[in-house]
Scaffold this motif. Structure first.
Motif, PDB file in Angstrom:
ATOM      1  N   MET A   1       0.831  -1.052  -0.033  1.00  0.00           N
ATOM      2  CA  MET A   1      -0.148  -0.070   0.015  1.00  0.00           C
ATOM      3  C   MET A   1       0.993   1.217  -0.015  1.00  0.00           C
ATOM      4  O   MET A   1       0.897   1.917  -1.047  1.00  0.00           O
ATOM      5  CB  MET A   1      -0.962   0.160   1.298  1.00  0.00           C
ATOM      6  N   ALA A  16      -2.966  -1.372  -3.844  1.00  0.00           N
ATOM      7  CA  ALA A  16      -2.785  -2.844  -3.423  1.00  0.00           C
ATOM      8  C   ALA A  16      -3.830  -3.494  -2.723  1.00  0.00           C
ATOM      9  O   ALA A  16      -4.924  -2.766  -2.408  1.00  0.00           O
ATOM     10  CB  ALA A  16      -1.486  -2.929  -2.094  1.00  0.00           C
ATOM     11  N   TYR A  18      -5.114  -6.105   0.266  1.00  0.00           N
ATOM     12  CA  TYR A  18      -4.668  -6.967   1.298  1.00  0.00           C
ATOM     13  C   TYR A  18      -5.816  -7.847   1.835  1.00  0.00           C
ATOM     14  O   TYR A  18      -7.067  -7.592   1.849  1.00  0.00           O
ATOM     15  CB  TYR A  18      -4.647  -5.992   2.475  1.00  0.00           C
ATOM     16  N   LEU A 155      -3.249  -1.013   8.509  1.00  0.00           N
ATOM     17  CA  LEU A 155      -2.664  -0.605   7.070  1.00  0.00           C
ATOM     18  C   LEU A 155      -2.303   0.923   7.565  1.00  0.00           C
ATOM     19  O   LEU A 155      -1.185   1.445   7.154  1.00  0.00           O
ATOM     20  CB  LEU A 155      -3.951  -0.458   6.392  1.00  0.00           C
ATOM     21  N   HIS A 220       7.446  -1.710   1.651  1.00  0.00           N
ATOM     22  CA  HIS A 220       6.261  -2.001   1.251  1.00  0.00           C
ATOM     23  C   HIS A 220       5.643  -2.955   2.342  1.00  0.00           C
ATOM     24  O   HIS A 220       6.258  -4.127   2.559  1.00  0.00           O
ATOM     25  CB  HIS A 220       6.168  -2.646  -0.152  1.00  0.00           C
ATOM     26  N   ILE A 222       3.994  -5.991   3.876  1.00  0.00           N
ATOM     27  CA  ILE A 222       3.755  -7.069   3.396  1.00  0.00           C
ATOM     28  C   ILE A 222       2.824  -8.096   4.263  1.00  0.00           C
ATOM     29  O   ILE A 222       1.919  -8.556   3.510  1.00  0.00           O
ATOM     30  CB  ILE A 222       5.058  -7.995   3.153  1.00  0.00           C
ATOM     31  N   TRP A 241      -0.451  -8.889   2.265  1.00  0.00           N
ATOM     32  CA  TRP A 241      -0.466  -8.302   1.093  1.00  0.00           C
ATOM     33  C   TRP A 241      -0.758  -9.448  -0.211  1.00  0.00           C
ATOM     34  O   TRP A 241      -0.227 -10.505  -0.037  1.00  0.00           O
ATOM     35  CB  TRP A 241       0.939  -7.544   0.648  1.00  0.00           C
TER      36      TRP A 241
END
Length: 243
Positions: A1, A16, A18, A155, A220, A222, A241
């Motif tokens: 994200m 992205a 999730y 997030l 990033h 994960i 992710w």
């Protein structure tokens, strides 16, 4: 994200998807524990900058509850659709500070509550309706709700900026209606890094044990886990992710 190099002031963003899961284990008796789960697939769209902040759209693609045939669960699932399309403003620390489409949410809730009231009645239902209506009238409370781990807090986790020379920072947040002070520590491993969290002054809360860890690769997010245990309840949040 969200991508961010710790040594840089420039933040890079990408869309992205999730997988977001909540598992609640409730102890009914010494030998009886009930497990409930709530799974979402959330897509994050980056919408651009607004002054010094960033805008995102949070679109929930799928919902799945355990025990979906239960009438109470069916009702809760219908309520959950209120939050399946949200536009938020996020500050430089990666915390939601404003709901850009709050007016639309209020109008949507008016239609939803009117529709649900035709098929769901009783004191418990009325309390839910009043609680959500009051929440939507207070933008700060909506932000606090969405920043909680049960919503989008894995997030938008407040993990950017403000670290000391030892890669440690503290932040205040709220979870399960409990005000908490969280300590964040970054562990760097070449292009990968981990961020571990713990609760300070845990003895002042009802939480007996707390663990949180976030995994990043090339800045990033994960995967993430937050797990805490209370006297008769354990709650596990996880994020993965998937695209």
């Amino acid at each position: 994200m969200i991508k961010k190099a710790e040594t840089s002031k420039k933040v890079q963003f990408t869309d992205a998807i999730y997988h977001y899961e909540t598992i609640i284990s409730k102890k009914i008796s010494e030998n009886h524990i009930i497990n409930k789960s709530f799974v979402r697939e959330v897509k994050i769209f980056y919408l651009g900058k607004k002054e010094k902040n960033q805008l995102f759209r949070l679109l929930t693609l799928k919902f799945k509850f355990s025990d979906e045939d239960n009438s109470d669960v069916i009702f809760l699932k219908k309520l959950s659709y209120l939050w399946d399309d949200i536009e938020v403003m996020v500050n430089s620390e990666n915390v939601i500070i404003n709901i850009e489409n709050l007016l639309k949410l209020r109008l949507r809730w008016l239609k939803t509550s009117n529709s649900l009231s035709l098929s769901h009645t009783g004191n418990a239902v009325e309390k839910y309706f009043v609680k959500i209506s009051n929440l939507l009238e207070n933008s700060d409370k909506v932000c606090e709700f969405l920043n909680s781990y049960k919503m989008f807090g894995l997030l938008f986790n407040g993990q950017y900026g403000g670290y000391d020379d030892y890669n440690i920072k503290k932040r205040m947040f709220s979870e399960q209606n409990i005000a908490l002070t969280e300590s964040l520590k970054i562990i760097k491993k070449e292009h990968k890094r981990e961020l571990k969290t713990e609760i300070l002054e845990k003895n002042l809360t009802e939480i007996e044990n707390y663990n949180g860890i976030f995994f990043y690769e090339n800045d990033h997010l994960i995967e993430a886990f937050v797990d805490y245990k209370m006297k008769d309840k354990q709650i596990k949040y996880s994020l993965l992710w998937i695209g």
